[in-house]
Design a protein around this motif. Structure first.
Motif, PDB file in Angstrom:
ATOM      1  N   ALA A  43       0.831  -1.207   0.000  1.00  0.00           N
ATOM      2  CA  ALA A  43       0.000   0.000   0.000  1.00  0.00           C
ATOM      3  C   ALA A  43       0.866   1.258   0.000  1.00  0.00           C
ATOM      4  CB  ALA A  43      -0.933  -0.008   1.198  1.00  0.00           C
ATOM      5  N   ALA A  44       0.222   2.408  -0.142  1.00  0.00           N
ATOM      6  CA  ALA A  44       0.953   3.667  -0.309  1.00  0.00           C
ATOM      7  C   ALA A  44       1.685   4.115   0.944  1.00  0.00           C
ATOM      8  CB  ALA A  44      -0.016   4.758  -0.755  1.00  0.00           C
ATOM      9  N   THR A  45       1.211   3.700   2.114  1.00  0.00           N
ATOM     10  CA  THR A  45       1.841   4.130   3.362  1.00  0.00           C
ATOM     11  C   THR A  45       2.145   2.930   4.254  1.00  0.00           C
ATOM     12  OG1 THR A  45      -0.227   4.373   4.604  1.00  0.00           O
ATOM     13  CG2 THR A  45       0.505   6.269   3.279  1.00  0.00           C
ATOM     14  N   VAL A  46       3.016   3.168   5.243  1.00  0.00           N
ATOM     15  CA  VAL A  46       3.325   2.133   6.229  1.00  0.00           C
ATOM     16  C   VAL A  46       2.056   1.702   6.948  1.00  0.00           C
ATOM     17  CG1 VAL A  46       4.522   1.689   8.409  1.00  0.00           C
ATOM     18  CG2 VAL A  46       5.712   2.884   6.562  1.00  0.00           C
ATOM     19  N   ALA A  47       1.273   2.659   7.396  1.00  0.00           N
ATOM     20  CA  ALA A  47       0.067   2.345   8.166  1.00  0.00           C
ATOM     21  C   ALA A  47      -0.922   1.514   7.360  1.00  0.00           C
ATOM     22  CB  ALA A  47      -0.592   3.643   8.643  1.00  0.00           C
ATOM     23  N   GLU A  48      -1.121   1.888   6.098  1.00  0.00           N
ATOM     24  CA  GLU A  48      -2.071   1.153   5.254  1.00  0.00           C
ATOM     25  C   GLU A  48      -1.577  -0.268   4.992  1.00  0.00           C
ATOM     26  OE1 GLU A  48      -4.127   3.989   2.084  1.00  0.00           O
ATOM     27  OE2 GLU A  48      -1.985   4.413   2.268  1.00  0.00           O
ATOM     28  N   THR A  49      -0.279  -0.427   4.796  1.00  0.00           N
ATOM     29  CA  THR A  49       0.261  -1.763   4.535  1.00  0.00           C
ATOM     30  C   THR A  49       0.154  -2.639   5.768  1.00  0.00           C
ATOM     31  OG1 THR A  49       1.839  -0.723   3.011  1.00  0.00           O
ATOM     32  CG2 THR A  49       2.207  -3.030   3.574  1.00  0.00           C
ATOM     33  N   ARG A  50       0.414  -2.070   6.930  1.00  0.00           N
ATOM     34  CA  ARG A  50       0.260  -2.833   8.170  1.00  0.00           C
ATOM     35  C   ARG A  50      -1.199  -3.227   8.399  1.00  0.00           C
ATOM     36  NH1 ARG A  50       3.907   1.044  12.109  1.00  0.00           N
ATOM     37  NH2 ARG A  50       5.979   0.291  11.467  1.00  0.00           N
ATOM     38  N   ALA A  51      -2.101  -2.330   8.054  1.00  0.00           N
ATOM     39  CA  ALA A  51      -3.525  -2.590   8.291  1.00  0.00           C
ATOM     40  C   ALA A  51      -4.052  -3.697   7.399  1.00  0.00           C
ATOM     41  CB  ALA A  51      -4.332  -1.312   8.075  1.00  0.00           C
ATOM     42  N   ASP A  52      -3.502  -3.815   6.185  1.00  0.00           N
ATOM     43  CA  ASP A  52      -3.974  -4.834   5.251  1.00  0.00           C
ATOM     44  C   ASP A  52      -2.792  -5.373   4.438  1.00  0.00           C
ATOM     45  OD1 ASP A  52      -5.458  -6.527   3.678  1.00  0.00           O
ATOM     46  OD2 ASP A  52      -6.241  -4.948   2.370  1.00  0.00           O
ATOM     47  N   PRO A  53      -2.012  -6.282   5.022  1.00  0.00           N
ATOM     48  CA  PRO A  53      -0.852  -6.826   4.317  1.00  0.00           C
ATOM     49  C   PRO A  53      -1.191  -7.941   3.338  1.00  0.00           C
ATOM     50  CG  PRO A  53      -0.959  -7.775   6.510  1.00  0.00           C
ATOM     51  CD  PRO A  53      -2.081  -6.774   6.414  1.00  0.00           C
ATOM     52  N   THR A 138       2.104 -13.118   4.486  1.00  0.00           N
ATOM     53  CA  THR A 138       3.025 -12.081   4.922  1.00  0.00           C
ATOM     54  C   THR A 138       3.345 -12.262   6.402  1.00  0.00           C
ATOM     55  OG1 THR A 138       1.178 -10.602   5.353  1.00  0.00           O
ATOM     56  CG2 THR A 138       2.284 -10.373   3.228  1.00  0.00           C
ATOM     57  N   VAL A 139       4.540 -11.822   6.766  1.00  0.00           N
ATOM     58  CA  VAL A 139       5.025 -11.986   8.134  1.00  0.00           C
ATOM     59  C   VAL A 139       5.661 -10.674   8.581  1.00  0.00           C
ATOM     60  CG1 VAL A 139       6.523 -13.304   9.683  1.00  0.00           C
ATOM     61  CG2 VAL A 139       5.498 -14.420   7.671  1.00  0.00           C
ATOM     62  N   ALA A 140       5.379 -10.242   9.804  1.00  0.00           N
ATOM     63  CA  ALA A 140       5.974  -9.035  10.361  1.00  0.00           C
ATOM     64  C   ALA A 140       7.092  -9.398  11.335  1.00  0.00           C
ATOM     65  CB  ALA A 140       4.913  -8.207  11.076  1.00  0.00           C
ATOM     66  N   LEU A 141       8.100  -8.547  11.417  1.00  0.00           N
ATOM     67  CA  LEU A 141       9.160  -8.710  12.409  1.00  0.00           C
ATOM     68  C   LEU A 141       8.780  -7.989  13.691  1.00  0.00           C
ATOM     69  CD1 LEU A 141      12.521  -8.078  10.478  1.00  0.00           C
ATOM     70  CD2 LEU A 141      11.438 -10.270  11.019  1.00  0.00           C
ATOM     71  N   TRP A 163      12.102   0.649  13.487  1.00  0.00           N
ATOM     72  CA  TRP A 163      11.077  -0.413  13.425  1.00  0.00           C
ATOM     73  C   TRP A 163       9.684   0.197  13.422  1.00  0.00           C
ATOM     74  CZ3 TRP A 163       7.383  -1.782  17.201  1.00  0.00           C
ATOM     75  CH2 TRP A 163       6.696  -2.970  16.930  1.00  0.00           C
ATOM     76  N   GLU A 164       9.475   1.185  14.252  1.00  0.00           N
ATOM     77  CA  GLU A 164       8.166   1.821  14.349  1.00  0.00           C
ATOM     78  C   GLU A 164       7.838   2.635  13.110  1.00  0.00           C
ATOM     79  OE1 GLU A 164       4.528   2.783  15.397  1.00  0.00           O
ATOM     80  OE2 GLU A 164       5.788   1.437  16.590  1.00  0.00           O
ATOM     81  N   ALA A 165       8.851   3.262  12.512  1.00  0.00           N
ATOM     82  CA  ALA A 165       8.615   4.219  11.428  1.00  0.00           C
ATOM     83  C   ALA A 165       8.458   3.580  10.055  1.00  0.00           C
ATOM     84  CB  ALA A 165       9.744   5.243  11.377  1.00  0.00           C
ATOM     85  N   VAL A 166       9.237   2.547   9.743  1.00  0.00           N
ATOM     86  CA  VAL A 166       9.301   2.106   8.343  1.00  0.00           C
ATOM     87  C   VAL A 166       9.062   0.623   8.096  1.00  0.00           C
ATOM     88  CG1 VAL A 166      10.853   3.994   7.712  1.00  0.00           C
ATOM     89  CG2 VAL A 166      11.826   1.785   8.378  1.00  0.00           C
ATOM     90  N   THR A 167       8.914  -0.200   9.139  1.00  0.00           N
ATOM     91  CA  THR A 167       8.746  -1.627   8.883  1.00  0.00           C
ATOM     92  C   THR A 167       7.304  -1.977   8.546  1.00  0.00           C
ATOM     93  OG1 THR A 167       8.382  -2.195  11.216  1.00  0.00           O
ATOM     94  CG2 THR A 167      10.654  -2.273  10.393  1.00  0.00           C
ATOM     95  N   ILE A 168       7.173  -2.981   7.688  1.00  0.00           N
ATOM     96  CA  ILE A 168       5.870  -3.499   7.279  1.00  0.00           C
ATOM     97  C   ILE A 168       5.957  -5.026   7.223  1.00  0.00           C
ATOM     98  CG2 ILE A 168       5.149  -1.479   5.947  1.00  0.00           C
ATOM     99  CD1 ILE A 168       6.111  -2.958   3.400  1.00  0.00           C
ATOM    100  N   PRO A 169       4.825  -5.727   7.281  1.00  0.00           N
ATOM    101  CA  PRO A 169       4.860  -7.169   7.016  1.00  0.00           C
ATOM    102  C   PRO A 169       5.351  -7.411   5.591  1.00  0.00           C
ATOM    103  CG  PRO A 169       2.782  -6.520   8.006  1.00  0.00           C
ATOM    104  CD  PRO A 169       3.477  -5.252   7.614  1.00  0.00           C
TER     105      PRO A 169
END
Length: 278
Positions: A43-53, A138-141, A163-169
């Motif tokens: 997705a376009a943002t970190v938050a969106e990708t985390r919300a729906d990986p 998908t897997v998150a660290l 980790w908080e700013a840029v990581t995604i599953p």
């Protein structure tokens, strides 16, 4: 060169494309047009990708390569490609297929033919490889896993902030494909290191990288040694880990890349191209 090629930045597993933003700004200041398109399903943002990986589920190396190849074709470009980790493997494949004019592979995931498997690399992959069911999802660290795999050369505070700013599953499939590369004649991690006539390639490694130890990247470099038709070079960053493109020292890495590109004739103020092959 009459026109500077655009730059396409390709991230690796677990990092969102937006992490390249400082690189894009620096490249722009040096006369390059740079973009960082994400992987298929990202997705376009970190938050969106985390919300729906889930759109990244079962995305493998071939799909990622085809994604960028199709992007280049649709835009009518033959860019410089700079990739980190699995992005570095993808960069090598795109270059070998003559879809890029030059490539930089920063701490690249190992290609087929690499036999070294240091303990730290194995441990870094275990959050995914430890469960066969992860191949199609998908897997998150966790922050702790990220600290070991990416942030081992950083303070706990800096590692946690990244980790908080840029990581995604990230999709598990590329790791499984890479782990099995030497057991498959048609592995998607296969790169033509021997006969491809292509643009120049720079391989780099952080000397204390846990995820892709320098020993692994040096072995990748050795696989290119008999290709006399194309230039391949190697640079090692002392004291840097796998976070080297995104941590506080990222600009040092970027300056090495820019200096190397200048020696190849790329950039608004670059000197005449040279052909120093390794």
């Amino acid at each position: 060169m009459s026109e500077t090629p655009p730059v396409v930045l390709i991230h690796g597993l677990w990092i969102h494309a937006s992490a390249w933003a400082p690189w894009i700004d620096l490249l722009a200041a040096r006369g390059f047009t740079a973009t960082a398109p994400g992987w298929p399903g990202e997705a376009a943002t970190v938050a969106e990708t985390r919300a729906d990986p889930d759109p990244q589920n079962d995305v493998g190396i071939t799909a990622i390569c085809e994604h960028y190849a199709e992007l280049f074709a649709s835009e009518g470009i033959k860019p410089i490609v700079i990739g980190h980790s699995f992005g570095g493997l993808i960069a090598q494949e795109l270059l070998a297929h003559d879809l890029a004019v030059a490539a930089v592979a920063i701490d690249p995931a190992p290609i087929r033919g690499v036999k070294a498997l240091p303990f730290s690399q194995l441990k870094s992959g275990l959050p995914v490889l430890g469960n066969p069911g992860n191949k199609k999802r998908t897997v998150a660290l966790t922050a702790k896993e990220f600290k070991y795999s990416f942030g081992n050369a950083l303070s706990q505070e800096e590692s946690d902030a990244l980790w908080e700013a840029v990581t995604i599953p990230g999709p598990g499939r590329p790791l499984f494909e890479d782990a099995a590369a030497n057991f498959s004649r048609h592995s998607p991690a296969q790169v033509d290191t021997h006969t491809a006539v292509r643009g120049p390639l720079l391989l780099t490694s952080g000397s204390v990288d846990h995820t892709v130890p320098a020993k692994v990247t040096r072995e990748v470099f050795a696989l290119y040694s008999d290709n006399e038709a194309s230039s391949t070079e190697y640079h090692e960053f002392e004291g840097k880990g796998h976070s080297l493109t995104i941590d506080a020292g990222w600009s040092e890495v970027a300056e090495v890349v820019l200096d190397w590109l200048a020696t190849k004739g790329f950039g608004a103020t670059a000197p005449a191209a040279t052909d120093a092959a390794s």
